[in-house]
Design an enzyme around this catalytic site. Sequence first.
Site, PDB file in Angstrom:
ATOM      1  N   LEU A 170       0.825  -1.203   0.000  1.00 19.83           N
ATOM      2  CA  LEU A 170       0.000   0.000   0.000  1.00 19.83           C
ATOM      3  C   LEU A 170       0.860   1.254   0.000  1.00 19.83           C
ATOM      4  CD1 LEU A 170      -2.695   1.474   0.161  1.00 19.83           C
ATOM      5  CD2 LEU A 170      -2.679   1.083   2.642  1.00 19.83           C
ATOM      6  N   TYR A 171       1.850   1.286   0.877  1.00 18.29           N
ATOM      7  CA  TYR A 171       2.757   2.426   0.932  1.00 18.29           C
ATOM      8  C   TYR A 171       3.465   2.606  -0.410  1.00 18.29           C
ATOM      9  CZ  TYR A 171       6.772   5.294   2.346  1.00 18.29           C
ATOM     10  OH  TYR A 171       7.720   6.275   2.432  1.00 18.29           O
TER      11      TYR A 171
END
Length: 249
Positions: free
Chosen positions: A156-157
């Site tokens: 996600l990051y």
Amino acid sequence: MKLPQAGTTALITGGTSGIGRATAKSLAELGIHVIIAGRSVERGEQAVKDIRDAGGKADFIAADLQDEASARTLARKAVEVGEGHIDILINNAAIGSIAMTHQTTESVFDQVMGVNLKAPYFLVAELAPLMAERGKGAIVNLSTMVAELGTSALGLYGASKAALNLLTKSWAAEYGPSGVRVNAISPGPTRTEGTVEMGGMLDQLAAQAPAGRPASPDEIAAAIVFLATDSASFVHGAILPVDGGRTAV
């Protein structure tokens, strides 16, 4: 390094600690008026005090970036504090997410994308046209080497920053012809207050690179300052790796 013209003003988001604070200090040492934005009033005021005590010019704006409204509000306040202009924008504020995909909730997804992608998008939407009207400006986005690598629990990051990389190139195409340079830094593991929660994972990631160690905030700040100043006057749309060589091997 070519020194910027007198009266240059820079806005650094997430500037109260870590890479952002090191960048603010370095820019202030060049005579640039730095406007530090962040959530912690205490840390922000201390960062400003340190810069002023060293002879620099600095101000703090409290901001909790997460959406269009917060980004545009910060941009407008910064223009006022900057006496009508922002010449350099450093999109540094970000939040990390260390979790497997099946462990990630929608609220975490929205928070990461809000801070890491939506806020920079609307800061640029607000400030880049003003820079273009003046015929000059520099924007530096903070990405990550994880945007280039498939890394467990950091999807996600990494995805939020991969999108920022593409926007860096798009913004360079949109605003470069008007004199606004847009580039990004892609740091590797860096030892800051914000990466303490990673524990041994930070050193494990760093050990995979030729440098074999995490970076210091000052090492990343040096690359940001290069892209933000006239030393990089012919650099547009670049994603500069500052990762100890990790993405090169």
